[in-house]
Design a protein around this motif. Structure first.
Motif, mmCIF file in Angstrom:
data_model
loop_
_atom_site.group_PDB
_atom_site.id
_atom_site.type_symbol
_atom_site.label_atom_id
_atom_site.label_comp_id
_atom_site.label_asym_id
_atom_site.label_seq_id
_atom_site.Cartn_x
_atom_site.Cartn_y
_atom_site.Cartn_z
ATOM 1 N N ASN A 195 0.806 -1.223 0.000
ATOM 2 C CA ASN A 195 0.000 0.000 0.000
ATOM 3 C C ASN A 195 0.830 1.259 0.000
ATOM 4 O O ASN A 195 0.478 2.230 0.645
ATOM 5 C CB ASN A 195 -0.949 0.040 1.210
ATOM 6 N N LEU A 196 1.949 1.220 -0.696
ATOM 7 C CA LEU A 196 2.753 2.430 -0.740
ATOM 8 C C LEU A 196 2.288 3.308 -1.894
ATOM 9 O O LEU A 196 1.821 2.814 -2.913
ATOM 10 C CB LEU A 196 4.232 2.063 -0.941
ATOM 11 N N GLN A 197 2.459 4.608 -1.727
ATOM 12 C CA GLN A 197 2.044 5.545 -2.764
ATOM 13 C C GLN A 197 3.283 6.125 -3.422
ATOM 14 O O GLN A 197 4.365 6.108 -2.858
ATOM 15 C CB GLN A 197 1.244 6.686 -2.131
ATOM 16 N N VAL A 198 3.063 6.658 -4.616
ATOM 17 C CA VAL A 198 4.177 7.308 -5.298
ATOM 18 C C VAL A 198 4.295 8.725 -4.753
ATOM 19 O O VAL A 198 3.372 9.516 -4.877
ATOM 20 C CB VAL A 198 3.927 7.359 -6.811
ATOM 21 N N THR A 199 5.426 9.032 -4.135
ATOM 22 C CA THR A 199 5.547 10.364 -3.530
ATOM 23 C C THR A 199 6.248 11.357 -4.435
ATOM 24 O O THR A 199 6.097 12.552 -4.255
ATOM 25 C CB THR A 199 6.340 10.282 -2.218
ATOM 26 N N SER A 200 7.042 10.865 -5.371
ATOM 27 C CA SER A 200 7.778 11.811 -6.202
ATOM 28 C C SER A 200 8.240 11.109 -7.479
ATOM 29 O O SER A 200 8.552 9.924 -7.450
ATOM 30 C CB SER A 200 8.979 12.320 -5.403
ATOM 31 N N VAL A 201 8.276 11.848 -8.589
ATOM 32 C CA VAL A 201 8.841 11.300 -9.832
ATOM 33 C C VAL A 201 9.898 12.267 -10.333
ATOM 34 O O VAL A 201 9.862 13.449 -10.013
ATOM 35 C CB VAL A 201 7.792 11.129 -10.962
ATOM 36 N N SER A 202 10.824 11.719 -11.114
ATOM 37 C CA SER A 202 11.857 12.587 -11.669
ATOM 38 C C SER A 202 12.363 11.976 -12.973
ATOM 39 O O SER A 202 12.481 10.759 -13.078
ATOM 40 C CB SER A 202 12.993 12.721 -10.648
ATOM 41 N N TRP A 203 12.675 12.822 -13.945
ATOM 42 C CA TRP A 203 13.272 12.367 -15.193
ATOM 43 C C TRP A 203 14.770 12.622 -15.123
ATOM 44 O O TRP A 203 15.195 13.611 -14.544
ATOM 45 C CB TRP A 203 12.723 13.168 -16.373
ATOM 46 N N ASN A 204 15.564 11.782 -15.800
ATOM 47 C CA ASN A 204 16.999 12.010 -15.672
ATOM 48 C C ASN A 204 17.483 12.990 -16.741
ATOM 49 O O ASN A 204 16.706 13.514 -17.529
ATOM 50 C CB ASN A 204 17.771 10.685 -15.721
ATOM 51 N N ALA A 205 18.792 13.222 -16.753
ATOM 52 C CA ALA A 205 19.341 14.284 -17.599
ATOM 53 C C ALA A 205 19.142 14.012 -19.077
ATOM 54 O O ALA A 205 19.048 14.943 -19.874
ATOM 55 C CB ALA A 205 20.829 14.450 -17.314
ATOM 56 N N THR A 206 19.094 12.722 -19.475
ATOM 57 C CA THR A 206 18.927 12.427 -20.891
ATOM 58 C C THR A 206 17.464 12.276 -21.275
ATOM 59 O O THR A 206 17.143 12.114 -22.439
ATOM 60 C CB THR A 206 19.628 11.118 -21.269
ATOM 61 N N GLY A 207 16.585 12.264 -20.317
ATOM 62 C CA GLY A 207 15.157 12.172 -20.634
ATOM 63 C C GLY A 207 14.673 10.785 -20.950
ATOM 64 O O GLY A 207 13.537 10.607 -21.374
ATOM 65 N N SER A 208 15.494 9.770 -20.738
ATOM 66 C CA SER A 208 15.010 8.441 -21.074
ATOM 67 C C SER A 208 14.693 7.592 -19.854
ATOM 68 O O SER A 208 14.076 6.538 -19.985
ATOM 69 C CB SER A 208 16.033 7.710 -21.938
ATOM 70 N N VAL A 209 15.115 8.012 -18.687
ATOM 71 C CA VAL A 209 14.860 7.205 -17.499
ATOM 72 C C VAL A 209 13.941 7.977 -16.568
ATOM 73 O O VAL A 209 14.162 9.160 -16.319
ATOM 74 C CB VAL A 209 16.181 6.894 -16.750
#
Lengths: 536, 95
Positions: A148-162
């Motif tokens: 039951n964990l929630q997504v607290t944060s998202v981030s894209w990396n410097a190249t935009g693929s990860v």
């Protein structure tokens, strides 16, 4: 029956003669045919055999005894300043005659251009127009979802693929010892399995915020519920942790809600980490050699030191809670940043502030009070602020959103908002400007108290000032079961993608339609016009 | 001196974003923009101007290129070619 016609019907073919006269019983001898093929075959067959020659085989084995590692890494290029103007020999007389020849023609063309209406409304579309917003990927980590964990944060990396997401719980209460995870998916990889992240890092405490390094694609920083900061290197297979703050006197005493990488003014290749927490401190960390993060400088927000603007006198300052929940740096002046606090205020701050914060114990570096301007508050805590990346000297815009469901568009020059939009009745958790279109921003909405109406929670609202200043251009429902959307990030490299994480533990990667990603010809002017219309 | 005056007059025109003068080899001589942008414009427009000139001459050998204008969403780039130099002016025609 003998001799009856096979038509299944009784037919009368004339008077019936007595049976005995027409028919008689008899047996006919059978006919037999001798088989010829066997004898013919045996007359013509011969037996033959063959055998392949022996194949010679041998066994051999090879083992490398010594090995050496070598690696190659390109360095970040140093800016090569070419002073070309002094190297080239210029014959000034011929240059002058050339300019005199062309000047009139050029001036004529410039004038014609300025007055021309030939191209008004003429727009060319080079790429296929993508009309709809699609959900490209739905990423999740089943083990985290089971807990039951929630997504607290998202981030894209410097190249935009990860894309990386952190699992935790935003409503954890006082102290949470739940484990959490940081998961990354590489969207450009073939064989992407949305249920299986490329990398899963176990973290002993709940991760509340994530940020990828702006130029090194494998470094991620995370802020934990316990107040610590950890930096992981996703290219290392054994132990991805490379730096951590640990629990010292300097670390935050409250969860770290936002973490940012700051380019270091002195050393261009290094970055420092900035962390923001509801204990009111904004701390800047630098990397030490033994894998620790040490405090380089810090700021503390204290209620008594918030500047009072005459126009906001009616708001009660004494009880203003100054736990900092979010921060955004201005794109035109790297020393200016905007913070949002729990008391509902947005404050303009500067890293060059000199005044010390009111005495606080236990900090190795003296903390300063950075705030120099306060903006009018929201009706609830501010959860997210975002400065517009399209800057001009007069147009320092930023957005702030909070639990009152409103988004305020502020100019940094005046305390009252330019525009105040009631996007929904629910809490707004995150607001972000689009990196390509100056008039577009996205906001993530979630849970709230809707008294009687059966409202759909959990939406991502896309707003386009070019279309309407009152209501969203598009509202995307993220999850089927009304769970709130907690975080969203635009992909700065692949500008069509928007990642949003929600409370069911899934991250959805949305592909935006072309009208959200292609800049129209006069958008900057439109934005400036909008801002000045409202201020007048 | 007069060279600077002329360039200043052009640069002061309404909507002009930048002015670059390059020589026959494509090396910038005078510019009002920053180094990296200038080098980029010089290289690309020099090649494009040569291509445009050869196109005009191939269609009609008695003809020659006098002026080149490229209109894009955001700007208009004007190139005045010559035997020895090239004048590039970038204008934002949308006020």
């Amino acid at each position: 029956f003998h001799g009856n016609p096979r038509s299944g019907q009784w037919e009368l073919v004339g008077p019936r003669p007595p049976l005995a006269a027409m028919f008689a019983d008899g047996t006919a001898p059978g006919a037999a045919v001798e088989s010829l093929w066997r004898s013919a075959r045996s007359a013509r067959c011969e037996a033959k055999s063959c055998q392949t020659g022996t194949i010679s085989t041998a066994e051999a084995a090879v083992q490398s005894q010594t090995s050496r590692d070598a690696s190659v890494q390109t360095d970040q290029s140093k800016d090569a300043v070419q002073d070309f103007q002094q190297e080239v020999q210029v014959d000034y007389s011929s240059l002058l005659s050339f300019l005199q020849r062309v000047e009139d023609a050029v001036i004529r063309e410039l004038n014609k251009n300025w007055r021309s209406r030939a191209f008004d409304g003429f727009e060319v579309n080079w790429t296929d127009q993508n009309e709809t917003v699609l959900c490209l990927h739905t990423l999740s980590y089943p083990e985290a979802q089971d807990q039951n964990l929630q997504v607290t944060s998202v981030s894209w990396n410097a190249t935009g693929s990860v894309v990386a997401c952190s699992y935790g719980r935003l409503d954890a209460g006082n102290w949470s010892t739940a484990k959490s995870y940081v998961c990354t998916w590489n969207l450009d990889r073939r064989g992407l399995n949305p249920q299986r992240p490329d990398l899963v890092v176990d973290v002993p405490s709940s991760v509340m915020s994530l940020a990828f390094h702006p130029s090194q694609p494998s470094l991620i920083a995370g802020g934990l519920f316990s107040g610590e900061l950890v930096v992981w290197d996703t290219s290392r297979t054994e132990d991805p942790v490379i730096w951590r703050t640990g629990m010292t006197d300097d670390t935050h005493t409250d969860p770290v809600y936002q973490v940012n990488w700051l380019p270091d003014a002195k050393h261009r290749n290094l970055c420092r980490l900035l962390s923001v927490s509801t204990d009111g401190k904004i701390l800047v960390w630098r990397e030490e050699r033994d894998g620790r993060l040490a405090l380089a400088e810090g700021f503390a927000m204290v209620a008594q030191q918030i500047p009072r603007s005459a126009q906001l006198r009616k708001f009660a300052w004494g009880e203003a809670a100054v736990g900092v929940t979010s921060l955004s740096f201005s794109h035109f002046d790297p020393r200016v940043f905007v913070v949002g606090v729990e008391g509902g205020y947005s404050l303009k701050c500067s890293t060059a502030a000199e005044t010390l914060a009111l005495p606080r114990t236990g900090s190795s570096v003296p903390l300063r009070a950075p705030a120099d301007f306060a903006f009018s508050p929201h009706g609830g805590p501010v959860y997210s602020v975002s400065c517009s990346p399209f800057h001009r000297q007069v147009l320092n815009l930023f957005l702030s959103c909070g639990t009152d469901g409103q988004v305020h568009l502020h100019s940094m020059l005046q305390p009252h908002p330019l525009l105040s939009l009631q996007l929904s009745k629910k809490y707004l958790f995150c607001v972000r400007w689009s990196p390509v279109r100056p008039l577009v921003f996205a906001a993530a909405s979630g849970e709230g108290n809707c008294n009687n109406c059966f409202c759909f929670s959990g939406e991502v609202h896309l707003f386009d000032f070019g279309k309407s200043s009152q209501k969203p251009a598009l509202s995307i429902q993220q999850a089927a079961d009304e769970s709130p959307v907690y975080c969203l990030e635009f992909n700065a490299r692949q500008t069509r993608l928007l990642a949003a994480g929600d409370a069911t533990g899934t991250v959805r990667v949305w592909q935006l339609s072309s009208d959200f990603t292609e800049q129209g010809p006069r958008e900057m002017n439109h934005l400036e016009q909008l801002a000045s219309e409202i201020t007048d | 001196a007069e060279v600077e005056e002329t360039l200043k007059r052009i640069q002061a025109h309404k909507g002009v974003v930048g002015t670059i003068v390059i020589n026959a080899e494509g090396i910038p001589i005078r510019t009002t923009l920053d180094n990296s942008t200038t080098v980029q414009y010089a290289g690309l427009l020099h090649q494009l101007t040569m291509k445009a000139k050869s196109t005009v001459r191939d269609i009609d050998p008695q003809n020659d290129l006098t002026f080149l204008r490229i209109r894009s969403k955001k700007h208009e780039i004007m190139v005045a070619p010559d035997k020895e130099y090239l004048l590039i002016v970038i204008q934002n025609p949308c006020e």
